[in-house]
Enzyme design. Structure first.
Site, PDB file in Angstrom:
ATOM      1  N   LYS A 153     -10.697  -0.345 -24.249  1.00 27.52           N
ATOM      2  CA  LYS A 153     -11.283  -0.200 -25.588  1.00 27.52           C
ATOM      3  C   LYS A 153     -11.292  -1.532 -26.322  1.00 27.52           C
ATOM      4  O   LYS A 153     -12.269  -1.884 -26.977  1.00 27.52           O
ATOM      5  CB  LYS A 153     -10.506   0.825 -26.421  1.00 27.52           C
ATOM      6  N   GLY A 187       0.055   5.853 -33.999  1.00 23.17           N
ATOM      7  CA  GLY A 187      -1.216   6.072 -33.325  1.00 23.17           C
ATOM      8  C   GLY A 187      -2.344   5.190 -33.820  1.00 23.17           C
ATOM      9  O   GLY A 187      -3.089   4.630 -33.027  1.00 23.17           O
ATOM     10  N   GLN A 188      -2.487   5.068 -35.143  1.00 24.27           N
ATOM     11  CA  GLN A 188      -3.648   4.377 -35.686  1.00 24.27           C
ATOM     12  C   GLN A 188      -3.322   2.923 -36.014  1.00 24.27           C
ATOM     13  O   GLN A 188      -2.165   2.574 -36.215  1.00 24.27           O
ATOM     14  CB  GLN A 188      -4.156   5.115 -36.937  1.00 24.27           C
ATOM     15  N   MET A 232       2.435  11.519 -30.576  1.00 22.52           N
ATOM     16  CA  MET A 232       1.949  12.790 -31.093  1.00 22.52           C
ATOM     17  C   MET A 232       2.672  14.005 -30.535  1.00 22.52           C
ATOM     18  O   MET A 232       2.706  15.057 -31.179  1.00 22.52           O
ATOM     19  CB  MET A 232       0.451  12.916 -30.829  1.00 22.52           C
ATOM     20  N   CYS A 249      -1.005  12.700 -38.128  1.00 23.78           N
ATOM     21  CA  CYS A 249      -0.606  11.850 -37.017  1.00 23.78           C
ATOM     22  C   CYS A 249       0.834  11.355 -37.160  1.00 23.78           C
ATOM     23  O   CYS A 249       1.625  11.493 -36.230  1.00 23.78           O
ATOM     24  CB  CYS A 249      -1.680  10.786 -36.874  1.00 23.78           C
ATOM     25  N   MET A 250       1.210  10.815 -38.313  1.00 25.10           N
ATOM     26  CA  MET A 250       2.526  10.197 -38.403  1.00 25.10           C
ATOM     27  C   MET A 250       3.456  10.832 -39.425  1.00 25.10           C
ATOM     28  O   MET A 250       4.602  10.417 -39.543  1.00 25.10           O
ATOM     29  CB  MET A 250       2.389   8.703 -38.740  1.00 25.10           C
TER      30      MET A 250
END
Lengths: 217, 784, 91
Positions: free
Chosen positions: B84, B374-375, B337, B168-169
């Site tokens: 990616k 995650g982000q 997650m 997510c967090m």
């Protein structure tokens, strides 16, 4: 840097290669013997030779008419020059044993699986994704409407003068092992090494910093 | 079933199309026009995608991105990237990029001018400010999150701002605060270089944080011995590298963590000195507890009982106990997650900390629990700037009067402006949108119509509300929007992100956004200023000036609501916002340096403090003397934000609790959802990158081959997956990307034509409000 | 029972003649010709035959390179889903 021996083996696995040993001697990119425009001082040696060494200064400088036929295939597999190539052969999601074929160069009855220049990196599919997934092929979903234009492959390294060794037009990072790509059995003349007996590549071939240096302000 | 002949014909067609695809455009025509390696400009940036936060260098020519390489000087990835990252440049060039503001008129989105769009939004908010919300993102830059905070908490004052990072967090955040008194990890990526044992708790890092996976396993390639225990509910690419794969029944992670603690205390192999000096125990409802009482609480979590509950063998549970008991082992726990998207996500975060606290394996090189983010900026923006319904920048909360005052002073709001009542968290906000309690929502940098759980419920009536969507491509969310605003993407704007290991990374705008796309920061300032012009009182600061004013280094106001000013290359609004925000980071020792320091660095991990010689020093590990400047001398490891005594962490006695929905006779399978390496989130960017889309063009369902055999399903067969909430048709994948446990299936969520979130459950952890995307009950039916 | 798609690059003046000659070979189908590149698909009973075709095509006068793009091979069709291997490593 490891000079790699050529390994020829009978096929024992159904591994796949997409490179063929190139054309016969007659079908060289531009055959000197076919060209009638070419003016030669000492005709006999030039006409008989089919390798670069026999060519005079003018020929090696003149790249007009040379078609770099390995480039379309290379570029079809890379989003841009120095991007990790996509996997050009079928590979299932469960297939993880890339190094079975790509640790050392393997020839299977005329086909070539290139060795990886970075075998110490084991998570291959972190960077190398499959090109055109077979089981989803043929579906409309494969077309991607994009205007992306990626950096082009250089056609060759710059030479300071006619007989100078070409400079290396790419970074060595991830490509420390020259012979894995510039194998003496590479199917295309332009990638193929014609002096495998010389093992100290960097003695003559220096980095072309104009192309390779990444200087961040 | 295809006959052999028709199958061969199909394959031949497939082969032919592959060859045609390989031809591409006629390259001889294209050579002349296209960029060569000479004369490229290279600039640094953090990658656009995951929370690893790799450093990249972007190759630019002719006003375009033409290449991306790993930044060799980045301490995160040292020159390597993942698929990616390498292809991130392509995200900018999908042909259907949004390039014009649009308003829905008579059911259809029509192009309008920016003035009309801004005016329309401002007028709507002016009429109903109390019920207008912002749904933001862990992919917001720090400047964007900070602007949104001023807009809602200083301006509209309803506190209805929450990010997708809630999904997510949030459990990790509340887990941190409950255990340590403050958010974000003590550990850092250097711990990956030092550990000798890694345990992943429901985490497929080979695909989700590939660079971190490689960072550890390249050490193994180099000859180091590393033991990897994959504690999981399905076999993945990560499992290939594992020494031990331990498959557990979903949700029993709670019991497994307690079992390890039980063993440490039973055997007496816990770190007595560390526990005596740095750990206090509390019951589940917060009452103090002695070590003996805690040990008594753990009686039910003995090896035999937990083996029966979780499905992990007694031998393997003892192996986990051995691992933590061995004082010489340097054990790194990693999770994302699997633990956070969990109806008891806060508890499981606390429990993994308990394990490391009892074992004394925290704050030591290579031996620590490291919560993975995650982000790309869930830390930097959502958690640090506090873009949550209850929070304020710098670890503050709206409920605290002192905190409100600090922020009001920095923002120059009227005293008492900030509302002490928390706004709606994400699931509640969407429930409000569906019911009409929320009349308007501005969605930025996220795609809730694809990524919210239980879509039929949570996105009901969204199209009837005043929905503003700022995005870069048409998505399933823009289809519901009233107003669509085209946004600048990644290196089309200045920005700053903060990654998993507290590393703040800056980048400059490198190329122009297409058409009329503009920065999200500008969009918010423009709407706020239009509100100010319309006389909306709350957009005034305590002096009656525009609340969202921006000032340059010399203290002069920048008329940032005017695009030609904002966009002027000599103006850097991002820098102004960052330097203002900085002062708010000091309260909880999350100090960040001035903007220009980040310009010259490859990111710095906070707290960043200035030395006497003027240079800036980053912190590798928080709470560790010598590394973290806020640990007093002689304190060793000290959790100085502890609410108990400024040095101890709290070990909470959290019990096992069954999940709210488990498989039964009618819905006999577990459904788990997640990502794949090729695609980021809802695939809006990666789906438009040729190499990534072609490698993974559509969603599928991973099944266990035993279940498939029993149901007479073959690879490629169509099935319908149904839950109590919705249904979806997908093709089966066997022995593919992952192998779920028997009785489980896995579906990735990147495909906008296959909305698996119509099926998922939106039950959430009552403490963090984060929903559980990893477990619900479904049935699988073969479609003929 | 392999199936392979090939890109055959040719010298421009020989493209049509090469396509004609290739089409005569048993197991070769010409799918498309674009300028000087021929897209061909081979469909044979054995791998040896397949490779034999690739070699033969290379030898045709005027052929510059033959590249395989997609190769499908299978020895036995699976009719059963495979047995699951044990789910965790036992101590």
């Amino acid at each position: 840097m490891n000079p790699l021996r050529l390994v020829t083996a009978a096929i024992t696995t159904a591994a796949l290669s997409v490179w063929f040993i190139g054309c016969g001697s007659e079908a060289a990119l531009v055959t000197v013997s076919d060209s009638t425009d070419y003016i030669v001082e000492e005709s006999s040696t030039i006409k008989e030779s089919s390798t670069a060494e026999g060519l005079s200064a003018e020929t090696s400088l003149s790249r007009d008419g040379f078609v770099f036929d390995h480039l379309p295939t290379r570029e079809s597999r890379r989003a841009f020059y120095t991007a990790p190539p996509v996997i050009p052969h079928e590979v299932g999601d469960g297939d993880r044993e890339c190094l079975t074929c790509h640790l050392q160069e393997k020839k299977f009855a005329g086909r070539l699986a290139m060795a990886t220049p970075h075998p110490e990196l084991k998570n291959c599919q972190q960077c190398h994704v499959r090109g055109a997934s077979p089981e989803f092929m043929g579906s409309k979903q494969l077309s991607v409407e994009t205007d992306w234009i990626g950096l082009k492959e250089p056609t060759e390294g710059h030479r300071a003068h006619a007989f100078a060794p070409p400079m290396v037009p790419h970074r060595e990072f991830l490509r420390e092992s020259c012979l894995t790509c510039h194998s003496a059995s590479h199917p295309n003349e332009n990638m193929r090494l014609d002096h495998p007996e010389r093992v100290n590549c960097q003695q003559c071939h220096v980095q072309d910093k104009a192309k390779t240096e990444i200087i961040v302000p | 079933m295809m006959t052999d002949l028709s199958r061969r014909t199909f394959i031949k067609r497939v082969a032919q199309m592959a060859a045609l695809a390989a031809l591409g455009p006629m390259l001889s025509e294209v050579y002349a026009a296209e960029p060569l390696a000479d004369d490229l400009d290279w600039q640094k940036a953090p990658c656009r995608f995951c929370g690893t936060g790799c450093g990249v260098v972007v190759g630019l020519k002719g006003g375009r991105v033409v290449a991306v390489q790993g930044d060799i000087n980045s301490p995160v990835n040292r020159g390597l990237l993942c698929a990616k990252g390498y292809h991130a440049g392509g995200a900018l060039y999908g042909r259907d990029r949004l390039t014009s503001p649009q308003i829905r008129k008579n059911g259809k989105l029509v192009d309008v001018s920016w003035d009309e769009a801004i005016d329309t939004i401002a007028k709507h908010i002016n009429e109903k400010p109390d019920t207008f919300s912002i749904y933001g993102s862990g992919q917001w830059t720090i400047g964007e999150g900070y602007t949104a905070m001023k807009f809602i908490k200083g301006g509209l004052r309803n506190n209805h701002i929450d990010p997708n990072a809630r999904l997510c967090m949030a459990s990790a955040v509340v887990g941190f605060i409950k255990t340590f008194g403050v958010d974000e990890p003590s550990g850092c990526y250097k711990d990956l270089d030092e550990c000798d044992t890694v345990i992943t708790w429901g985490n497929n890092w080979a695909e989700m944080h590939p660079m971190l996976f490689s960072r550890v396993f390249n050490r193994r390639s180099a000859g180091e011995k590393i033991t990897y225990i994959d504690l999981a509910t399905r076999r993945t690419r990560s499992t290939d590298a594992a020494d031990h794969y331990m498959e557990f029944v979903p949700q029993t992670d709670l019991a497994i963590a307690n079992c390890i603690c039980h063993q440490l205390l039973e055997r007496g192999t816990y770190d007595k000195e560390f526990v005596n000096s740095r750990v206090v125990f509390k019951t589940n409802d917060g009452k103090p507890m002695s070590l003996e009482e805690y040990k008594g609480f753990l009686k039910d979590y003995n090896v035999k009982a937990v083996s029966e509950l979780s499905g992990i063998s007694e031998g393997n549970l003892r192996l986990l106990g051995d691992t933590f008991s061995d004082p010489k082992k340097k054990v790194l726990s990693l999770w994302c997650m699997g633990m956070n998207q969990h109806t008891r996500g806060t508890w499981i975060n606390n429990l993994v900390y308990n394990v490391h606290l009892l074992a004394g394996k925290i704050g030591k090189p290579g031996s620590t629990p490291l919560s993975l983010t995650g982000q790309p900026s869930a830390c930097g923006t959502c958690r640090e700037v506090g873009t949550l319904a209850h929070a304020l920048p710098g670890g503050r909360v709206v409920k605290n009067a002192d905190h409100r005052k600090h922020v009001e002073d920095v923002w120059n709001c009227e005293p008492g402006a900030i509302n002490p009542k928390p706004g709606f968290h994400t699931v509640r906000m969407f429930e409000g949108l569906a019911s009409g309690e929320i009349t308007g929502m501005w969605v930025q940098v996220t795609n809730p119509a694809q990524t919210m759980p239980n879509l039929h419920k949570n996105l009901a009536h969204a199209e009837d509300r005043f929905l503003v969507v700022s995005d870069v491509y048409p998505t399933v969310t823009t289809r519901l929007a009233t107003v669509v605003l085209p946004s600048a993407l990644w290196v089309e704007k200045n920005g700053v992100f903060g990654n998993t290991e507290r590393r703040t990374q800056q980048w400059f705008k490198m190329v122009n956004p297409p058409g009329q796309a503009r920065d999200d920061v500008w969009q918010m300032i423009a709407v706020a200023h239009r509100l100010y012009e319309l006389g909306y009182e709350n957009m005034k600061d305590r002096n009656g000036n525009f609340l969202l004013s921006v000032y340059d280094d010399a203290g002069k106001e920048i008329e940032a609501w005017k695009w030609e000013v904002f966009n002027d290359p000599a103006v850097n609004v991002d820098k102004a916002l960052f330097n203002e925000y900085r002062q708010l980071t000091l309260l909880k020792h999350k100090d960040i340096a001035p903007y220009d320091v980040y310009v010259k660095s490859h990111g710095l991990t906070w707290p960043v403090v200035q030395r006497s010689d003027g240079t800036w020093k980053e912190t590798d590990r928080r709470f560790v003397e010598g590394e973290d400047p806020y640990v007093p001398a002689g304190e060793g490891i000290s959790f100085y934000m502890s609410k108990v005594d400024k040095k101890s962490a709290i070990a909470w006695a959290r019990p096992y609790e069954a999940p709210p929905e488990v498989p039964d006779a009618e819905f006999p399978f577990w459904l788990c959802t997640g990502r794949v390496v090729e695609h980021w989130h809802s695939g809006t960017m990666t789906g438009r990158i040729k190499e990534l889309h072609q490698a993974m063009p559509k969603a599928y369902v991973d099944m266990n081959p035993q279940d498939a055999k029993r149901m007479r399903l073959r690879d490629g067969d169509w099935v319908q997956i149904t839950s109590r909430r919705g249904k979806i048709k997908l093709q089966v994948s066997l022995l593919g990307r992952s192998i779920p446990a028997v009785g489980s299936i896995f579906v990735p969520f990147f495909d906008e034509t296959k909305l698996i979130n119509e099926v998922t459950l939106d039950e959430y952890c009552p403490m963090s409000k984060e929903p559980d995307y990893k477990k619900c009950a479904v049935k699988v039916e073969k479609l003929s | 029972m392999p199936i392979t798609s090939l890109l055959i690059r040719t010298k421009a003046e020989r493209t049509a003649a090469i396509a004609d000659e290739a089409a005569l070979l048993q197991g070769v189908e010409i799918a498309e010709i674009r300028n000087d590149i021929i897209v061909a698909v081979t469909d044979t009973a054995t791998r040896d035959e397949d490779k034999g075709l690739w070699d033969t095509l290379e030898q045709i006068t005027g052929v510059l390179t033959v590249d395989a793009i997609y190769h499908n091979f299978e020895d036995v069709l699976d009719t059963e889903a495979p047995e699951m291997i044990s789910q965790e490593t036992e101590q």
